[in-house]
Design an enzyme around this catalytic site. Sequence first.
Site, PDB file in Angstrom:
ATOM      1  N   SER A  12       0.846  -1.193   0.000  1.00  9.66           N
ATOM      2  CA  SER A  12       0.000   0.000   0.000  1.00  9.66           C
ATOM      3  C   SER A  12       0.882   1.244   0.000  1.00  9.66           C
ATOM      4  O   SER A  12       1.726   1.416   0.897  1.00  9.66           O
ATOM      5  CB  SER A  12      -0.876   0.030   1.260  1.00  9.66           C
ATOM      6  N   HIS A  37      -1.195  -1.284  -4.315  1.00 14.72           N
ATOM      7  CA  HIS A  37      -2.464  -0.964  -3.638  1.00 14.72           C
ATOM      8  C   HIS A  37      -2.499   0.531  -3.367  1.00 14.72           C
ATOM      9  O   HIS A  37      -1.605   1.082  -2.696  1.00 14.72           O
ATOM     10  CB  HIS A  37      -2.549  -1.751  -2.332  1.00 14.72           C
ATOM     11  N   ASP A  39      -4.500   3.587  -1.808  1.00 11.40           N
ATOM     12  CA  ASP A  39      -5.544   3.887  -0.820  1.00 11.40           C
ATOM     13  C   ASP A  39      -6.083   5.299  -0.992  1.00 11.40           C
ATOM     14  O   ASP A  39      -5.404   6.272  -0.657  1.00 11.40           O
ATOM     15  CB  ASP A  39      -4.975   3.734   0.603  1.00 11.40           C
ATOM     16  N   MET A  41      -8.654   8.108   0.137  1.00  9.24           N
ATOM     17  CA  MET A  41      -9.435   8.439   1.336  1.00  9.24           C
ATOM     18  C   MET A  41      -9.979   9.860   1.212  1.00  9.24           C
ATOM     19  O   MET A  41      -9.265  10.760   0.748  1.00  9.24           O
ATOM     20  CB  MET A  41      -8.542   8.345   2.578  1.00  9.24           C
ATOM     21  N   HIS A  70      -8.287   1.208  -3.933  1.00  8.26           N
ATOM     22  CA  HIS A  70      -9.190   0.974  -2.791  1.00  8.26           C
ATOM     23  C   HIS A  70      -9.860   2.285  -2.453  1.00  8.26           C
ATOM     24  O   HIS A  70      -9.224   3.197  -1.898  1.00  8.26           O
ATOM     25  CB  HIS A  70      -8.343   0.444  -1.616  1.00  8.26           C
ATOM     26  N   MET A  72     -11.918   4.428  -0.282  1.00  2.08           N
ATOM     27  CA  MET A  72     -12.513   4.653   1.028  1.00  2.08           C
ATOM     28  C   MET A  72     -13.171   6.028   0.975  1.00  2.08           C
ATOM     29  O   MET A  72     -12.703   7.008   1.584  1.00  2.08           O
ATOM     30  CB  MET A  72     -11.438   4.570   2.122  1.00  2.08           C
ATOM     31  N   MET A 141     -11.266  -5.858   5.396  1.00  2.75           N
ATOM     32  CA  MET A 141     -10.454  -4.926   6.175  1.00  2.75           C
ATOM     33  C   MET A 141     -10.055  -5.610   7.475  1.00  2.75           C
ATOM     34  O   MET A 141     -10.927  -5.993   8.268  1.00  2.75           O
ATOM     35  CB  MET A 141     -11.218  -3.632   6.471  1.00  2.75           C
ATOM     36  N   GLY A 146      -8.422   3.872   7.315  1.00  6.09           N
ATOM     37  CA  GLY A 146      -8.052   5.282   7.492  1.00  6.09           C
ATOM     38  C   GLY A 146      -6.574   5.471   7.751  1.00  6.09           C
ATOM     39  O   GLY A 146      -6.014   6.519   7.419  1.00  6.09           O
ATOM     40  N   PHE A 147      -5.931   4.435   8.309  1.00  7.57           N
ATOM     41  CA  PHE A 147      -4.535   4.649   8.681  1.00  7.57           C
ATOM     42  C   PHE A 147      -3.709   3.382   8.491  1.00  7.57           C
ATOM     43  O   PHE A 147      -4.234   2.267   8.600  1.00  7.57           O
ATOM     44  CB  PHE A 147      -4.438   5.087  10.157  1.00  7.57           C
ATOM     45  N   GLY A 148      -2.434   3.563   8.217  1.00 12.34           N
ATOM     46  CA  GLY A 148      -1.510   2.439   8.182  1.00 12.34           C
ATOM     47  C   GLY A 148      -0.924   2.235   9.575  1.00 12.34           C
ATOM     48  O   GLY A 148      -1.213   2.988  10.501  1.00 12.34           O
ATOM     49  N   ASP A 177      -6.555  -6.676   4.149  1.00 11.99           N
ATOM     50  CA  ASP A 177      -6.020  -5.326   4.044  1.00 11.99           C
ATOM     51  C   ASP A 177      -5.866  -4.675   5.419  1.00 11.99           C
ATOM     52  O   ASP A 177      -6.845  -4.258   6.040  1.00 11.99           O
ATOM     53  CB  ASP A 177      -6.970  -4.481   3.170  1.00 11.99           C
ATOM     54  N   GLY A 178      -4.600  -4.611   5.868  1.00 15.94           N
ATOM     55  CA  GLY A 178      -4.323  -3.876   7.112  1.00 15.94           C
ATOM     56  C   GLY A 178      -3.677  -4.748   8.161  1.00 15.94           C
ATOM     57  O   GLY A 178      -4.185  -5.823   8.487  1.00 15.94           O
ATOM     58  N   GLY A 179      -2.543  -4.286   8.684  1.00 16.86           N
ATOM     59  CA  GLY A 179      -1.871  -5.015   9.761  1.00 16.86           C
ATOM     60  C   GLY A 179      -1.190  -6.285   9.311  1.00 16.86           C
ATOM     61  O   GLY A 179      -0.934  -7.199  10.104  1.00 16.86           O
ATOM     62  N   GLY A 199       1.506  -2.229   3.970  1.00 19.03           N
ATOM     63  CA  GLY A 199       2.111  -0.913   3.770  1.00 19.03           C
ATOM     64  C   GLY A 199       3.369  -0.794   4.615  1.00 19.03           C
ATOM     65  O   GLY A 199       4.491  -0.963   4.122  1.00 19.03           O
ATOM     66  N   SER A 200       3.179  -0.586   5.900  1.00 11.50           N
ATOM     67  CA  SER A 200       4.343  -0.335   6.759  1.00 11.50           C
ATOM     68  C   SER A 200       5.320  -1.507   6.761  1.00 11.50           C
ATOM     69  O   SER A 200       6.540  -1.297   6.764  1.00 11.50           O
ATOM     70  CB  SER A 200       3.901   0.003   8.180  1.00 11.50           C
TER      71      SER A 200
END
Length: 230
Positions: A12, A37, A39, A41, A70, A72, A141, A146-148, A177-179, A199-200
Amino acid sequence: MPFSRSIKIAPSILAADFANFGAECRAIEAEGADWVHVDVMDGHFVPNLTFGPAMCAALRPHIKGVMDVHLMIAPVDPYLEAFAAAGADIITAHVEAGPHIHRTLQAIRALGKKPGVALNPGTPVEAVAELLDMVDMVCVMTVNPGFGGQSLIESQLTKIERLHAMIGDRPVHIEADGGITLATAPVVARAGADVLVAGSAVFKGGTASSPAAYGVNIKAIRAAAEAAAH
Ligand code: DX5
Ligand code: ZN
């Protein structure tokens, strides 16, 4: 491309250098990313604001492979044409973004793009039961959008399992998607996800001009997921 449930890593760009997006996209693809990906927003559907169709259009020449957009945003329908024209390959809308998700997905398909539908952590998987024959992907999700940099919400794992059973042998990807990290990648793959957004965990330790860490991170996450996948 024939449908395949092989593990795909989709970094991401929310975690990338916002002042250097083109170089970052080139770098992650060069280092092995399967999809990119993106994002989007709007500061309304989610409490954060990133970029819109103009940024996606600017990114398109720097992405050789799949541009996985994606959305959002709410409402989503007024912007579908702009994201399609920007060059998105997959356009994912949230089932929570409005009252007419079926029509939204029809519109994405009519624009010649692959429709995806996303579910927030609080939305039951049954919300997509009527949509599985009209999408190419369901995005679960695994954090609140909203946040990485957030931690994976464990309760979403059984949702992925249930979704995997509902999809059966339809050619529909499951995106987590996420974490997603080295530790959680095998867990979501075992549950049935085949597209992992990170992402991170991908961008940590590297830069566009020194991207080796991106490749190390992508390869490690993919190997961990493949070892656990169905
Ligand atoms: C969150 C986004 C995710 C997020 C992933 O709303 O949809 O794609 O950027 O970032 P990490 O991998 O850091 O959780
Ligand atoms: Zn996302």
